[in-house]
Design an enzyme around this catalytic site. Structure first.
Site, PDB file in Angstrom:
ATOM      1  N   ASP A  75     -45.488   6.246 -15.467  1.00 46.47           N
ATOM      2  CA  ASP A  75     -44.106   7.161 -15.355  1.00 46.47           C
ATOM      3  C   ASP A  75     -44.362   8.291 -16.115  1.00 46.47           C
ATOM      4  O   ASP A  75     -44.530   8.321 -17.360  1.00 46.47           O
ATOM      5  CB  ASP A  75     -42.894   6.314 -15.486  1.00 46.47           C
ATOM      6  CG  ASP A  75     -41.659   6.907 -14.835  1.00 46.47           C
ATOM      7  OD1 ASP A  75     -41.419   8.207 -15.423  1.00 46.47           O
ATOM      8  OD2 ASP A  75     -41.209   6.465 -14.122  1.00 46.47           O
ATOM      9  N   ILE A  76     -44.166   9.332 -15.668  1.00 47.28           N
ATOM     10  CA  ILE A  76     -44.025  10.633 -16.407  1.00 47.28           C
ATOM     11  C   ILE A  76     -42.926  10.917 -17.490  1.00 47.28           C
ATOM     12  O   ILE A  76     -43.070  11.624 -18.233  1.00 47.28           O
ATOM     13  CB  ILE A  76     -44.069  12.014 -15.430  1.00 47.28           C
ATOM     14  CG1 ILE A  76     -42.955  12.091 -14.639  1.00 47.28           C
ATOM     15  CG2 ILE A  76     -45.405  12.134 -14.785  1.00 47.28           C
ATOM     16  CD1 ILE A  76     -42.948  13.437 -13.983  1.00 47.28           C
TER      17      ILE A  76
ATOM     18  N   GLN B 186     -31.755   5.796  -6.142  1.00 39.90           N
ATOM     19  CA  GLN B 186     -33.164   6.103  -5.605  1.00 39.90           C
ATOM     20  C   GLN B 186     -33.232   7.558  -5.569  1.00 39.90           C
ATOM     21  O   GLN B 186     -32.476   8.169  -4.804  1.00 39.90           O
ATOM     22  CB  GLN B 186     -33.317   5.159  -4.198  1.00 39.90           C
ATOM     23  CG  GLN B 186     -34.817   5.546  -3.623  1.00 39.90           C
ATOM     24  CD  GLN B 186     -35.125   4.868  -2.473  1.00 39.90           C
ATOM     25  OE1 GLN B 186     -34.275   4.230  -1.726  1.00 39.90           O
ATOM     26  NE2 GLN B 186     -36.276   4.926  -2.022  1.00 39.90           N
TER      27      GLN B 186
ATOM     28  N   HIS C 154     -40.549   2.217  -4.245  1.00 40.02           N
ATOM     29  CA  HIS C 154     -41.308   2.040  -5.405  1.00 40.02           C
ATOM     30  C   HIS C 154     -40.612   0.997  -6.372  1.00 40.02           C
ATOM     31  O   HIS C 154     -39.685   0.831  -6.356  1.00 40.02           O
ATOM     32  CB  HIS C 154     -41.451   3.785  -6.239  1.00 40.02           C
ATOM     33  CG  HIS C 154     -40.229   4.127  -6.377  1.00 40.02           C
ATOM     34  ND1 HIS C 154     -39.534   4.678  -5.460  1.00 40.02           N
ATOM     35  CD2 HIS C 154     -39.525   4.262  -7.723  1.00 40.02           C
ATOM     36  CE1 HIS C 154     -38.284   5.415  -6.039  1.00 40.02           C
ATOM     37  NE2 HIS C 154     -38.449   5.117  -7.304  1.00 40.02           N
TER      38      HIS C 154
END
Length: 113
Positions: free
Chosen positions: A30-31, A93, A99
């Site tokens: 994850d960024i 979401q 995901h």
């Protein structure tokens, strides 16, 4: 789907820090991590959310959970981890492509190499 962020990541159009890929799914860090270990696993096939699991794609979803277990083991999440998926705008979401967030801690130094 041409305008889907995660479809573009799978296609290599948007960079990601990949940790796993096979013919059915793609996993990447994850960024904006919310835990010492935070990665996402997405189906390569565009499935909008968990609400869109069907007889035709249920094997892909089951495969993703096997991949999550293997990656958690590889990343030494020995004391446990959390798997989260959100469904729809009211469910939080933000990307309309199913995901799974996998979040955990581990005893090794952060960030991973």
């Amino acid at each position: 789907m041409s305008d889907c962020l995660f479809c573009k990541i799978v296609a290599g159009e948007i960079p990601s820090k990949k940790i796993y890929e096979d013919d059915k799914c793609y996993a990447f860090y994850d960024i904006d991590p919310k835990a010492p270990v935070h990665f996402l696993v997405i189906p390569k096939e565009h499935i909008e959310s968990a609400a869109k699991v069907t007889d035709d794609n249920e094997k892909t979803v089951g495969h993703i959970f096997k991949v999550i277990a293997k990656l958690a083991e590889d990343l030494e999440l020995t004391d446990g981890y959390r798997v989260v998926t959100n469904v729809g705008k009211d469910g939080g979401q933000t990307v309309p492509h199913m995901h799974f967030h996998v979040l955990g801690k581990r005893s090794l130094a952060w960030p991973p190499g």
